[in-house]
Motif scaffolding. Structure first.
Motif, short mmCIF file in Angstrom:
data_model
loop_
_atom_site.label_atom_id
_atom_site.label_comp_id
_atom_site.label_asym_id
_atom_site.label_seq_id
_atom_site.Cartn_x
_atom_site.Cartn_y
_atom_site.Cartn_z
N LEU A 177 20.78 3.81 6.03
CA LEU A 177 20.20 4.71 5.04
C LEU A 177 20.81 6.10 5.01
CD1 LEU A 177 16.46 3.70 5.39
CD2 LEU A 177 18.19 2.85 3.80
N GLN A 178 21.54 6.47 6.03
CA GLN A 178 22.12 7.80 6.07
C GLN A 178 23.06 8.00 4.89
OE1 GLN A 178 22.53 9.03 9.86
NE2 GLN A 178 22.72 11.14 9.25
N GLY A 179 22.86 9.10 4.16
CA GLY A 179 23.71 9.43 3.02
C GLY A 179 23.37 8.69 1.74
N ARG A 180 22.27 7.95 1.74
CA ARG A 180 21.88 7.19 0.55
C ARG A 180 20.59 7.77 -0.03
NH1 ARG A 180 23.48 1.02 1.77
NH2 ARG A 180 23.81 1.03 -0.45
N GLU A 181 20.39 7.55 -1.30
CA GLU A 181 19.16 7.96 -1.95
C GLU A 181 18.12 6.87 -1.71
OE1 GLU A 181 17.42 8.65 -6.40
OE2 GLU A 181 19.56 8.96 -6.08
N VAL A 182 17.03 7.23 -1.03
CA VAL A 182 16.00 6.25 -0.65
C VAL A 182 14.63 6.76 -1.08
CG1 VAL A 182 14.92 5.01 1.26
CG2 VAL A 182 17.36 5.59 1.36
N THR A 183 13.89 5.90 -1.75
CA THR A 183 12.50 6.20 -2.12
C THR A 183 11.64 5.05 -1.64
OG1 THR A 183 13.27 7.34 -4.11
CG2 THR A 183 10.94 6.73 -4.01
N ASP A 219 0.85 -1.20 0.00
CA ASP A 219 0.00 0.00 0.00
C ASP A 219 0.88 1.24 0.00
OD1 ASP A 219 -1.84 2.06 0.49
OD2 ASP A 219 -3.04 0.83 1.86
N ARG A 220 0.81 2.02 -1.08
CA ARG A 220 1.59 3.26 -1.18
C ARG A 220 0.95 4.41 -0.42
NH1 ARG A 220 1.80 3.70 -7.49
NH2 ARG A 220 -0.36 3.84 -6.87
N ALA A 221 -0.31 4.28 0.00
CA ALA A 221 -0.99 5.36 0.71
C ALA A 221 -0.55 5.45 2.17
CB ALA A 221 -2.50 5.17 0.64
N LEU A 222 0.11 4.42 2.68
CA LEU A 222 0.53 4.42 4.08
C LEU A 222 1.92 5.02 4.22
CD1 LEU A 222 -0.62 0.83 5.10
CD2 LEU A 222 -1.83 2.99 5.44
N ASP A 223 2.10 5.83 5.26
CA ASP A 223 3.43 6.33 5.59
C ASP A 223 4.22 5.23 6.27
OD1 ASP A 223 2.94 8.92 4.64
OD2 ASP A 223 2.14 9.59 6.57
N ALA A 224 5.50 5.15 5.97
CA ALA A 224 6.36 4.14 6.57
C ALA A 224 6.69 4.52 8.01
CB ALA A 224 7.64 4.00 5.76
N HIS A 225 6.61 3.53 8.90
CA HIS A 225 6.98 3.72 10.30
C HIS A 225 7.95 2.63 10.71
CE1 HIS A 225 4.00 6.82 11.13
NE2 HIS A 225 3.16 6.12 10.38
N THR A 226 8.71 2.89 11.75
CA THR A 226 9.66 1.92 12.26
C THR A 226 8.95 0.59 12.51
OG1 THR A 226 10.92 3.71 13.26
CG2 THR A 226 11.35 1.49 14.09
N ASP A 227 9.59 -0.49 12.12
CA ASP A 227 9.13 -1.87 12.21
C ASP A 227 8.18 -2.28 11.07
OD1 ASP A 227 10.71 -2.55 14.39
OD2 ASP A 227 9.17 -1.90 15.81
N ASP A 228 7.80 -1.36 10.19
CA ASP A 228 7.04 -1.74 9.01
C ASP A 228 7.97 -2.46 8.03
OD1 ASP A 228 4.68 -0.57 9.85
OD2 ASP A 228 4.93 1.24 8.62
N ILE A 229 7.40 -3.34 7.24
CA ILE A 229 8.14 -3.96 6.14
C ILE A 229 7.81 -3.15 4.91
CG2 ILE A 229 8.39 -6.02 4.72
CD1 ILE A 229 8.03 -7.65 7.27
N LEU A 230 8.85 -2.72 4.21
CA LEU A 230 8.71 -1.79 3.09
C LEU A 230 9.21 -2.38 1.79
CD1 LEU A 230 10.53 1.29 4.67
CD2 LEU A 230 8.14 0.69 4.91
N ILE A 231 8.74 -1.79 0.71
CA ILE A 231 9.40 -1.91 -0.58
C ILE A 231 10.04 -0.54 -0.76
CG2 ILE A 231 9.15 -2.28 -3.05
CD1 ILE A 231 8.41 -4.73 -1.31
N ALA A 232 11.34 -0.53 -0.96
CA ALA A 232 12.06 0.73 -1.09
C ALA A 232 13.13 0.62 -2.16
CB ALA A 232 12.70 1.12 0.24
N ALA A 233 13.40 1.74 -2.80
CA ALA A 233 14.52 1.82 -3.73
C ALA A 233 15.67 2.48 -2.97
CB ALA A 233 14.15 2.64 -4.95
N VAL A 234 16.78 1.77 -2.87
CA VAL A 234 17.96 2.30 -2.19
C VAL A 234 19.04 2.44 -3.26
CG1 VAL A 234 19.67 1.93 -0.37
CG2 VAL A 234 17.32 1.14 -0.05
N ASP A 235 19.45 3.68 -3.49
CA ASP A 235 20.42 3.97 -4.54
C ASP A 235 19.98 3.35 -5.86
OD1 ASP A 235 21.94 5.41 -2.72
OD2 ASP A 235 23.16 3.66 -2.19
N GLY A 236 18.67 3.39 -6.14
CA GLY A 236 18.13 2.92 -7.41
C GLY A 236 17.78 1.45 -7.47
N GLU A 237 18.04 0.67 -6.43
CA GLU A 237 17.72 -0.75 -6.44
C GLU A 237 16.57 -1.06 -5.48
OE1 GLU A 237 20.83 -3.65 -6.29
OE2 GLU A 237 22.30 -2.18 -6.96
#
Length: 170
Positions: A146-152, A101-119
Motif C-alpha cells: 500500500l505504500q505510495g498508493r491511493e487507498v480508501t 461495517d463502515r463504522a469500524l476502524d480497520a486493524h491488522t488482520d481484518d478483512i476489508l473492502i478497500a479501493a486501491v488506486d480507484g479499484e
C-alpha cells in the motif's frame, strides 16, 4: 510505547495508514436498513453438535432476526457480493454475501473492502517488511503493497454468508 521496528509498531502503522487514507471485484447490493421490516425466523433451542449426534430437543427457543443479530451499526452497514477466488483461503468464495461495517476502524488482520488506486477489492490487512499490505487468501494472487498508493477503506467485513448446499444459487 513500541519500537518502530517491532511487529506491533508495524501493525499500528498499517492501521493508521488505512484510517488516514482517503483481481476480485465487489458488487454493492445495498445497505442494512434499520427501519425496514424484519423477517424473524424460528430459532431452535439448544445447540447442534458438529461431531457426534445427540438427541434432538423438540422445542423452539424463539425467533431470530438476522439483521438485528448480525448488524451492529445499521446506518453504516452494507452488503456486497464477492467475486473471484482470491479469498478462498480465508473462507470467502465467489458469490458469497459479505456484510461490511463502515463504522469500524480497520486493524491488522481484518478483512476489508478497500479501493486501491480507484479499484475495489476485498483483502486481509497485513504487514510485509514493516509496511501495510493487502493479502489474498490464495497464493496465486500476490500481496498488494500500500505504500505510495491511493487507498480508501470502504469498511471491515464482519460476516460472510455462503451456501453450503450446491443447489442454492443466490
Amino acid at each position: 510505547m513500541t519500537s518502530p521496528n517491532t511487529p506491533e509498531a508495524a501493525a499500528t502503522d498499517a492501521d493508521q495508514f488505512l484510517h488516514r487514507a482517503s483481481d476480485n471485484t465487489v458488487t454493492i447490493l445495498g445497505r442494512a436498513d434499520e427501519y425496514a421490516g424484519s423477517t424473524p425466523l424460528p430459532l431452535a433451542g439448544g445447540e447442534v453438535r458438529a461431531g457426534f449426534p445427540s438427541p434432538a430437543e423438540d422445542y423452539l427457543e424463539g425467533e431470530l432476526d438476522l439483521t438485528r443479530h448480525l448488524v451492529q451499526h445499521p446506518n453504516a452497514t452494507y452488503y456486497v457480493r464477492a467475486k473471484g477466488d482470491s479469498m478462498e483461503g480465508y473462507g470467502i468464495y465467489d458469490r458469497d454475501l459479505l456484510i461490511v461495517d463502515r463504522a469500524l476502524d480497520a486493524h491488522t488482520d481484518d478483512i476489508l473492502i478497500a479501493a486501491v488506486d480507484g479499484e475495489l477489492t476485498c483483502k486481509r490487512l497485513g504487514i510485509i517488511d514493516g509496511c501495510p499490505a493487502l493479502l489474498s487468501g490464495n497464493p496465486a494472487y500476490p500481496p498488494i503493497r500500500l505504500q505510495g498508493r491511493e487507498v480508501t477503506t470502504w469498511g471491515v467485513v464482519i460476516y460472510n454468508v455462503h451456501a453450503l448446499c450446491r443447489r442454492v444459487t443466490r
